[in-house]
Design an enzyme around this catalytic site. Structure first.
Site, PDB file in Angstrom:
ATOM      1  N   HIS A  65       0.840  -1.188   0.034  1.00 15.20           N
ATOM      2  CA  HIS A  65       0.024   0.035  -0.050  1.00 15.20           C
ATOM      3  C   HIS A  65       0.879   1.297   0.001  1.00 15.20           C
ATOM      4  CE1 HIS A  65      -2.654  -3.140   1.456  1.00 15.20           C
ATOM      5  NE2 HIS A  65      -3.558  -2.470   0.940  1.00 15.20           N
ATOM      6  N   ARG A  67       1.541   2.956  -2.155  1.00 22.22           N
ATOM      7  CA  ARG A  67       0.523   3.942  -3.199  1.00 22.22           C
ATOM      8  C   ARG A  67      -0.620   3.138  -3.098  1.00 22.22           C
ATOM      9  NH1 ARG A  67       3.601   7.966  -5.312  1.00 22.22           N
ATOM     10  NH2 ARG A  67       5.519   7.577  -6.179  1.00 22.22           N
ATOM     11  N   LYS A  71      -3.762  -2.656  -7.302  1.00 27.28           N
ATOM     12  CA  LYS A  71      -4.120  -3.017  -8.626  1.00 27.28           C
ATOM     13  C   LYS A  71      -3.695  -4.283  -8.978  1.00 27.28           C
ATOM     14  CE  LYS A  71      -5.861  -0.972 -12.523  1.00 27.28           C
ATOM     15  NZ  LYS A  71      -6.678  -2.529 -12.550  1.00 27.28           N
ATOM     16  N   LYS A  95       5.879  -4.238 -10.945  1.00 22.71           N
ATOM     17  CA  LYS A  95       5.532  -3.906 -12.398  1.00 22.71           C
ATOM     18  C   LYS A  95       5.098  -2.394 -12.441  1.00 22.71           C
ATOM     19  CE  LYS A  95       3.364  -7.154 -14.201  1.00 22.71           C
ATOM     20  NZ  LYS A  95       2.244  -8.005 -14.763  1.00 22.71           N
ATOM     21  N   ASP A 100       5.954   3.504 -13.674  1.00 21.66           N
ATOM     22  CA  ASP A 100       5.268   4.701 -13.184  1.00 21.66           C
ATOM     23  C   ASP A 100       3.961   4.722 -13.300  1.00 21.66           C
ATOM     24  OD1 ASP A 100       7.746   5.806 -12.519  1.00 21.66           O
ATOM     25  OD2 ASP A 100       8.325   6.228 -14.565  1.00 21.66           O
ATOM     26  N   LYS A 107      -3.430  -9.005  -6.277  1.00 18.02           N
ATOM     27  CA  LYS A 107      -4.046 -10.060  -7.297  1.00 18.02           C
ATOM     28  C   LYS A 107      -5.134 -10.666  -6.835  1.00 18.02           C
ATOM     29  CE  LYS A 107      -2.444 -11.554 -11.468  1.00 18.02           C
ATOM     30  NZ  LYS A 107      -1.920 -10.743 -12.423  1.00 18.02           N
ATOM     31  N   SER A 363      -4.954   0.199 -18.096  1.00 15.39           N
ATOM     32  CA  SER A 363      -5.970   0.046 -17.011  1.00 15.39           C
ATOM     33  C   SER A 363      -5.627   1.425 -16.197  1.00 15.39           C
ATOM     34  CB  SER A 363      -5.525  -1.326 -16.177  1.00 15.39           C
ATOM     35  OG  SER A 363      -5.928  -2.224 -16.560  1.00 15.39           O
TER      36      SER A 363
HETATM   37  P1  NAD Z   1      -6.002 -16.125 -21.191  1.00 14.28           P
HETATM   38  O1  NAD Z   1      -6.758 -16.844 -20.413  1.00 14.28           O
HETATM   39  O2  NAD Z   1      -6.718 -15.088 -22.169  1.00 14.28           O
HETATM   40  O3  NAD Z   1      -5.065 -17.011 -22.380  1.00 14.28           O
HETATM   41  C1  NAD Z   1      -4.213 -17.996 -21.615  1.00 14.28           C
HETATM   42  C2  NAD Z   1      -3.948 -18.882 -22.726  1.00 14.28           C
HETATM   43  O4  NAD Z   1      -3.068 -20.008 -22.476  1.00 14.28           O
HETATM   44  C3  NAD Z   1      -5.600 -19.807 -23.201  1.00 14.28           C
HETATM   45  O5  NAD Z   1      -5.793 -19.764 -24.462  1.00 14.28           O
HETATM   46  C4  NAD Z   1      -5.118 -21.072 -22.619  1.00 14.28           C
HETATM   47  O6  NAD Z   1      -5.692 -22.167 -23.530  1.00 14.28           O
HETATM   48  C5  NAD Z   1      -3.599 -21.164 -22.951  1.00 14.28           C
HETATM   49  N1  NAD Z   1      -2.945 -22.296 -22.106  1.00 14.28           N
HETATM   50  C6  NAD Z   1      -3.283 -22.869 -20.928  1.00 14.28           C
HETATM   51  N2  NAD Z   1      -2.429 -23.814 -20.529  1.00 14.28           N
HETATM   52  C7  NAD Z   1      -1.426 -23.953 -21.468  1.00 14.28           C
HETATM   53  C8  NAD Z   1      -0.496 -24.783 -21.641  1.00 14.28           C
HETATM   54  N3  NAD Z   1       0.075 -25.582 -20.876  1.00 14.28           N
HETATM   55  N4  NAD Z   1       0.291 -24.794 -22.892  1.00 14.28           N
HETATM   56  C9  NAD Z   1      -0.142 -23.686 -23.842  1.00 14.28           C
HETATM   57  N5  NAD Z   1      -1.328 -22.775 -23.772  1.00 14.28           N
HETATM   58  C10 NAD Z   1      -1.897 -22.930 -22.429  1.00 14.28           C
HETATM   59  O7  NAD Z   1      -4.821 -15.354 -20.429  1.00 14.28           O
HETATM   60  P2  NAD Z   1      -3.930 -14.266 -20.740  1.00 14.28           P
HETATM   61  O8  NAD Z   1      -4.862 -12.640 -19.903  1.00 14.28           O
HETATM   62  O9  NAD Z   1      -3.734 -14.030 -22.044  1.00 14.28           O
HETATM   63  O10 NAD Z   1      -2.928 -14.272 -19.598  1.00 14.28           O
HETATM   64  C11 NAD Z   1      -1.715 -15.038 -20.149  1.00 14.28           C
HETATM   65  C12 NAD Z   1      -0.641 -14.746 -19.062  1.00 14.28           C
HETATM   66  O11 NAD Z   1      -0.238 -13.087 -19.338  1.00 14.28           O
HETATM   67  C13 NAD Z   1      -0.845 -14.873 -17.925  1.00 14.28           C
HETATM   68  O12 NAD Z   1       0.490 -15.195 -17.001  1.00 14.28           O
HETATM   69  C14 NAD Z   1      -1.340 -13.812 -17.227  1.00 14.28           C
HETATM   70  O13 NAD Z   1      -0.995 -13.335 -15.770  1.00 14.28           O
HETATM   71  C15 NAD Z   1      -0.258 -12.761 -17.907  1.00 14.28           C
HETATM   72  N6  NAD Z   1      -0.933 -11.315 -17.960  1.00 14.28           N
HETATM   73  C16 NAD Z   1      -1.799 -10.987 -18.530  1.00 14.28           C
HETATM   74  C17 NAD Z   1      -2.456  -9.635 -18.718  1.00 14.28           C
HETATM   75  C18 NAD Z   1      -3.821  -9.272 -19.197  1.00 14.28           C
HETATM   76  O14 NAD Z   1      -4.112  -8.114 -19.526  1.00 14.28           O
HETATM   77  N7  NAD Z   1      -4.715 -10.175 -19.743  1.00 14.28           N
HETATM   78  C19 NAD Z   1      -1.729  -8.604 -18.163  1.00 14.28           C
HETATM   79  C20 NAD Z   1      -0.266  -9.119 -17.559  1.00 14.28           C
HETATM   80  C21 NAD Z   1      -0.004 -10.244 -17.530  1.00 14.28           C
END
Ligand code: NAD
Length: 472
Positions: A65, A67, A71, A95, A100, A107, A363
């Site tokens: 916290h 800041r 999120k 991150k 910034d 989470k 975001s």
């Molecule tokens: P998502 O659910 O949209 O997509 C994840 C994809 O990975 C799905 O298509 C799923 O079928 C596939 N998958 C699952 N297990 C798998 C495996 N063993 N091998 C290959 N593919 C597999 O999720 P996302 O939002 O794209 O998030 C993906 C990663 O990015 C996560 O680690 C998440 O924390 C990170 N992330 C997401 C965001 C965001 O804005 N969505 C931001 C920062 C980080």
């Protein structure tokens, strides 16, 4: 204890401590920056469509916290546990500092496989989870602002904002309680693709340093570089799309049920259309199927983009990875020991907490839009357009040459919301990479990008504490 056996959260801590050892901040301050401030663990009942009752487990972790608000995304995954949620919340703190964005990290997770539930069941789960967060003050525009993550998207965010709105009827800024919402419900244009777009900007920056490319036998730029992407969800699809648009060649895409490979490159839009129609990429025509999906990560390529889940590249498969760059689009896809081994082999790892920060950056823009109650560009778009037209018309008069109407329109065009969002995102990703690279140079290039990124985060968080007079 072997480093292989330590948990995800311990790995994040180990990375932080490695960077902290290179600074002279007092140990107590480092400890405050490392620990997770609060974790809310919840269990609630779900009435399934067949009338049976199931107990659902969920968490929300607020890491720091220093800041506020805090999120971080909410993930739906049957393998989620408290350690993972705490690790991801910590990564969010670091991150946000790196790019910034003035938030602490948080989470959330719901321990379900979203594919095993109907839409109506998912809605009941999401609304109940939101209710629990409201009841314990773990959500709110000035408290804690969730966003989409693995297994969730705009649909879930719409249920969250609707639940929040209906339970806090007179709150003026209620729309700012969650980001990643549909545009019609207070979302922002460009958020859906923001993480993938940011991944592409980050890779472009990393590939722009001649000395870093030369030592790995590559030219600068994304153009012509071959890539393998793991995960074809939000982040994987958009990263692939923007890399391809920048001239990169996507050789293979790995999904949970198999990988597809084409040495000439895959057409990303065609793969996406196929997946939408057939619910799988594995039957995509014109590509070879790799049944053991993890094997795709071992293909010869310039850039490997893990964009699915954590712990995908471990000491078990690290020695078989042939990529020269690993772009961590997912959170924690490379374990700490595997990262060490790969870095020692000269692989350039672009760390997750920098590379996938595009999502939280946009975001942040969405949250600002919600608090200001006005769309970006609304006040200035027409004014800028008219000023540009006047400049062009003056130019025409001075030179005696007329400018073609369509060219006039395209040059004069005032910025739309999405133009401003993408411009802010690009600037953020470029600036943050340069700051990290400067820290590497300060350490005579003896530290990797992850360590430099942690130092960047530490410096900014320590400064925030200092400003508040907590650690004078
Ligand atoms: P998502 O659910 O949209 O997509 C994840 C994809 O990975 C799905 O298509 C799923 O079928 C596939 N998958 C699952 N297990 C798998 C495996 N063993 N091998 C290959 N593919 C597999 O999720 P996302 O939002 O794209 O998030 C993906 C990663 O990015 C996560 O680690 C998440 O924390 C990170 N992330 C997401 C965001 C965001 O804005 N969505 C931001 C920062 C980080």
């Amino acid at each position: 204890m072997s480093i292989q056996k330590i948990s995800f959260n311990e790995q994040v801590s180990a990375n932080l401590k490695r960077a902290a050892a290179l600074t002279d901040y007092p140990p107590g301050l480092i400890e405050q920056i490392r620990i997770c401030n609060s974790v809310y663990s919840i269990q609630f009942p779900l009435k399934r469509d067949d009338g049976s009752i199931e107990v659902i487990k969920a968490w929300r972790a607020e890491h720091s916290h220093h800041r506020t608000p805090v999120k971080g995304g909410i993930r739906y995954n049957e393998h989620a546990d408290q350690d993972e949620v705490m690790a991801l919340a910590a990564l969010m703190t670091y991150k946000c500092a790196i790019v910034d964005v003035p938030f602490g990290g948080a989470k959330g997770a719901v321990k379900i496989n979203p594919r095993a539930y109907s839409e109506a069941e998912l809605e009941r789960i999401t609304r109940r989870y939101t209710y629990e967060l409201i009841a314990k003050k773990f959500i709110g525009p000035g408290i804690d602002v969730p966003a989409p993550d693995y297994g969730t998207g705009a649909r879930e965010m719409a249920w969250i904002v609707d639940t929040y709105n209906s339970m806090t009827t007179s709150e003026l800024d209620a729309l700012g309680c969650v980001t990643g919402k549909p545009v019609a419900q207070g979302g922002i244009r460009g958020r859906v693709e923001a993480t993938g777009r940011g991944v592409c900007f980050g890779i472009r920056e990393a590939c722009s340093f001649e000395e870093d490319m030369k030592t790995r036998g590559m030219k600068t730029g994304i153009e012509g570089k071959t890539c393998v992407v793991q995960g074809f969800g939000n982040v994987g699809y958009h990263s692939s799309k923007f890399i391809q648009e920048s001239g990169g060649v996507i050789l293979a895409i790995a999904e949970y049920d198999g990988a597809i490979y084409n040495p000439k490159g895959l057409d990303i839009e065609a793969v996406d259309a196929h997946r939408k129609e057939h619910k799988t990429i594995t039957t995509f025509p014109g590509a070879t199927l790799i049944k053991n999906t993890l094997e795709a990560l071992e293909l010869e390529c310039d850039i490997l983009v893990p964009a699915a889940l954590e712990n995908q590249i471990t000491m078990e498969n690290a020695s078989r990875i042939k990529a020269k760059i690993i772009a961590e689009a997912a959170n924690g896809p490379v374990t700490a020991d595997a990262a060490e081994a790969l870095t020692a082999r000269g692989v350039l790892i672009i760390p997750d907490m920098y590379l996938n920060a595009g999502g939280v950056t946009v975001s942040y823009f969405e949250w600002l839009k919600n608090l200001s109650h006005v769309r970006f560009g609304r006040m200035e778009k027409r004014f800028e357009e008219r000023s540009n037209i006047q400049i062009l018309q003056t130019l025409e008069k001075m030179t005696g040459k007329s400018i073609d109407t369509s060219m006039m329109r395209s040059i004069a065009h005032g910025p739309d919301e999405v133009d401003l969002v993408n411009s802010g995102l690009e600037d953020t990703m470029v600036e943050a990479y340069r700051q990290i690279r400067v820290i590497q140079e300060r350490h005579e290039m003896k530290i990797d990008l992850r360590c430099a990124a942690f130092i960047s985060a530490l410096e900014k968080i320590a400064y925030a504490y200092e400003l508040r007079g907590i650690f004078p």
